[in-house]
Design a protein around this motif. Structure first.
Motif, mmCIF file in Angstrom:
data_model
loop_
_atom_site.group_PDB
_atom_site.id
_atom_site.type_symbol
_atom_site.label_atom_id
_atom_site.label_comp_id
_atom_site.label_asym_id
_atom_site.label_seq_id
_atom_site.Cartn_x
_atom_site.Cartn_y
_atom_site.Cartn_z
ATOM 1 N N PHE A 15 0.836 -1.204 0.000
ATOM 2 C CA PHE A 15 0.000 0.000 0.000
ATOM 3 C C PHE A 15 0.867 1.250 0.000
ATOM 4 N N SER A 16 1.994 1.177 0.711
ATOM 5 C CA SER A 16 2.910 2.322 0.778
ATOM 6 C C SER A 16 3.474 2.666 -0.595
ATOM 7 N N ALA A 17 3.797 1.648 -1.386
ATOM 8 C CA ALA A 17 4.411 1.874 -2.694
ATOM 9 C C ALA A 17 3.490 2.629 -3.642
ATOM 10 N N ALA A 18 2.192 2.507 -3.427
ATOM 11 C CA ALA A 18 1.234 3.155 -4.326
ATOM 12 C C ALA A 18 0.597 4.397 -3.705
ATOM 13 N N SER A 19 1.142 4.866 -2.578
ATOM 14 C CA SER A 19 0.545 5.993 -1.856
ATOM 15 C C SER A 19 1.280 7.294 -2.119
ATOM 16 N N SER A 20 0.708 8.368 -1.634
ATOM 17 C CA SER A 20 1.352 9.680 -1.728
ATOM 18 C C SER A 20 2.578 9.722 -0.831
ATOM 19 N N PRO A 21 3.500 10.670 -1.072
ATOM 20 C CA PRO A 21 4.713 10.750 -0.241
ATOM 21 C C PRO A 21 4.407 10.873 1.247
ATOM 22 N N GLU A 22 3.356 11.623 1.617
ATOM 23 C CA GLU A 22 3.027 11.801 3.032
ATOM 24 C C GLU A 22 2.565 10.480 3.656
ATOM 25 N N VAL A 23 1.674 9.789 2.964
ATOM 26 C CA VAL A 23 1.186 8.509 3.470
ATOM 27 C C VAL A 23 2.304 7.480 3.465
ATOM 28 N N ARG A 24 3.166 7.527 2.429
ATOM 29 C CA ARG A 24 4.275 6.578 2.342
ATOM 30 C C ARG A 24 5.222 6.739 3.528
ATOM 31 N N ALA A 25 5.529 7.973 3.891
ATOM 32 C CA ALA A 25 6.430 8.214 5.016
ATOM 33 C C ALA A 25 5.831 7.685 6.319
ATOM 34 N N LEU A 26 4.526 7.896 6.496
ATOM 35 C CA LEU A 26 3.857 7.410 7.701
ATOM 36 C C LEU A 26 3.857 5.892 7.755
ATOM 37 N N LEU A 27 3.570 5.250 6.630
ATOM 38 C CA LEU A 27 3.510 3.798 6.594
ATOM 39 C C LEU A 27 4.888 3.165 6.767
ATOM 40 N N GLU A 28 5.926 3.823 6.267
ATOM 41 C CA GLU A 28 7.282 3.295 6.444
ATOM 42 C C GLU A 28 7.650 3.252 7.919
ATOM 43 N N ARG A 29 7.249 4.280 8.658
ATOM 44 C CA ARG A 29 7.500 4.269 10.109
ATOM 45 C C ARG A 29 6.674 3.167 10.774
ATOM 46 N N THR A 30 5.452 2.985 10.286
ATOM 47 C CA THR A 30 4.589 1.944 10.840
ATOM 48 C C THR A 30 5.160 0.559 10.578
ATOM 49 N N VAL A 31 5.695 0.357 9.391
ATOM 50 C CA VAL A 31 6.301 -0.938 9.054
ATOM 51 C C VAL A 31 7.495 -1.216 9.957
ATOM 52 N N HIS A 32 8.317 -0.185 10.203
ATOM 53 C CA HIS A 32 9.478 -0.362 11.082
ATOM 54 C C HIS A 32 9.025 -0.791 12.479
ATOM 55 N N VAL A 33 7.978 -0.156 12.991
ATOM 56 C CA VAL A 33 7.442 -0.530 14.296
ATOM 57 C C VAL A 33 6.908 -1.959 14.258
ATOM 58 N N SER A 34 6.244 -2.321 13.164
ATOM 59 C CA SER A 34 5.675 -3.666 13.033
ATOM 60 C C SER A 34 6.748 -4.741 13.088
ATOM 61 N N LEU A 35 7.917 -4.447 12.540
ATOM 62 C CA LEU A 35 9.019 -5.418 12.587
ATOM 63 C C LEU A 35 9.452 -5.672 14.020
ATOM 64 N N ASN A 36 9.443 -4.631 14.849
ATOM 65 C CA ASN A 36 9.753 -4.818 16.265
ATOM 66 C C ASN A 36 8.631 -5.542 16.998
ATOM 67 N N VAL A 37 7.400 -5.174 16.686
ATOM 68 C CA VAL A 37 6.245 -5.780 17.352
ATOM 69 C C VAL A 37 6.178 -7.282 17.070
ATOM 70 N N CYS A 38 6.760 -7.706 15.952
ATOM 71 C CA CYS A 38 6.820 -9.140 15.654
ATOM 72 C C CYS A 38 7.437 -9.930 16.803
ATOM 73 N N LEU A 39 8.402 -9.325 17.486
ATOM 74 C CA LEU A 39 9.037 -9.989 18.617
ATOM 75 C C LEU A 39 8.020 -10.292 19.714
ATOM 76 N N VAL A 40 7.188 -9.314 20.017
ATOM 77 C CA VAL A 40 6.158 -9.499 21.043
ATOM 78 C C VAL A 40 5.126 -10.520 20.580
ATOM 79 N N GLN A 41 4.796 -10.494 19.288
ATOM 80 C CA GLN A 41 3.806 -11.431 18.771
ATOM 81 C C GLN A 41 4.319 -12.868 18.812
ATOM 82 N N ILE A 42 5.591 -13.041 18.486
ATOM 83 C CA ILE A 42 6.195 -14.380 18.563
ATOM 84 C C ILE A 42 6.179 -14.878 19.997
ATOM 85 N N ARG A 43 6.575 -13.997 20.915
ATOM 86 C CA ARG A 43 6.576 -14.357 22.339
ATOM 87 C C ARG A 43 5.174 -14.715 22.820
ATOM 88 N N ALA A 44 4.196 -13.907 22.432
ATOM 89 C CA ALA A 44 2.822 -14.153 22.857
ATOM 90 C C ALA A 44 2.315 -15.501 22.343
#
Length: 270
Positions: A125-154
């Motif tokens: 979705f980020s690849a097809a979005s506007s620069p503003e939305v893309r920047a927001l989603l890129e930060r969200t993806v980075h957070v999601s990669l960290n949250v994967c650790l908590v999800q695996i643990r859970a």
């Protein structure tokens, strides 16, 4: 050998109150866990739906809805099971308990499937979005990669505690009922993270997630401590699974090595 629960003697009036709480505290715990889920997820879900409608995020994947329905079914099953035992309907409790053998693996399986799909959906979705939305989603993806650790643990700890609870259901009823509650506490880290009015270290650290989650079990723990005058073995099992895995999550959180590994695994080569 089943663990004996020795209750200290008390006057008749206080003893009757204590026996009432002994019987119904697990119903109260099930209701508390449901309340935590609703408080954490309901406002966040409404916000996500609004973001999807406004084009600020991709549509929620189907597996997310399936996972949510399964988790909701688990909570309702837990509440039903605790009510049946409080009312002394052991036969119905045992028969209905077979559903846990189906729900628990399904919850873990959909959680595993959801992690890469959630990240991939945001990236596409980020690849097809506007620069503003893309920047927001890129930060969200980075957070999601960290949250994967908590999800695996859970997922791992939930599966472990449910398996232990099922294994001792015929030999140690006290251990069984506590472990079923504690297993359900494990995935509530996601609900606590969404309570932004609580002190949070996210997304810079996992400490708030690790700290808030066990708080959901405090009423049961404090009552057991008062009634038994000791820490029940179930809580030691809980700590044995949660503390070491929490340390691993905290050590890997936001490290370049983990982000690079998770990116290759979930997103693919740059």
């Amino acid at each position: 050998m089943a663990q004996t629960e020795t209750i200290q003697s008390a006057p008749a009036s206080s003893a009757s109150i204590g026996q009432f709480i002994d019987r119904w505290i697990y119903v109260g715990m099930a209701l508390l866990l449901i309340a935590i889920v609703l408080i954490g997820f309901l406002p966040d879900s409404l916000e996500k739906i609004a973001d999807v409608a406004a084009g600020r995020r991709p549509p929620l994947p189907l597996v997310l809805h399936v996972h949510a329905v399964l988790m909701g079914s688990w909570l309702l099953l837990l509440l039903t099971q605790t009510v049946l035992m409080a009312r002394g309907q052991v036969r119905w409790h045992m028969q209905l308990g077979m559903l846990a053998l189906l729900l628990a693996p399904a919850i873990v399986a959909t959680g595993i499937v959801l992690v890469p799909i959630n990240v991939a959906t945001k990236v596409a979705f980020s690849a097809a979005s506007s620069p503003e939305v893309r920047a927001l989603l890129e930060r969200t993806v980075h957070v999601s990669l960290n949250v994967c650790l908590v999800q695996i643990r859970a997922g791992l700890c939930f599966a472990l505690f449910v398996a232990l609870a099922i294994a001792v259901r015929k030999t140690d009823a006290g251990m069984h009922k506590r472990l079923m509650i504690l297993a359900t506490v494990v995935p509530l880290s996601a609900a606590f993270t969404r309570m932004t009015w609580l002190p949070q270290t996210m997304p810079y650290s996992s400490l708030s997630q690790l700290a808030w989650t066990p708080c959901a079990a405090l009423p049961m723990f404090m009552w057991d401590l008062y009634r038994l005058r000791r820490i029940h073995l179930a809580y030691w099992w809980f700590a044995a699974g949660m503390v070491p895995s929490g340390v691993v999550v905290a050590m890997l959180w936001n490290t370049p090595g983990w982000i690079a590994f998770a990116s290759r695994l979930l997103i693919g080569p740059a």
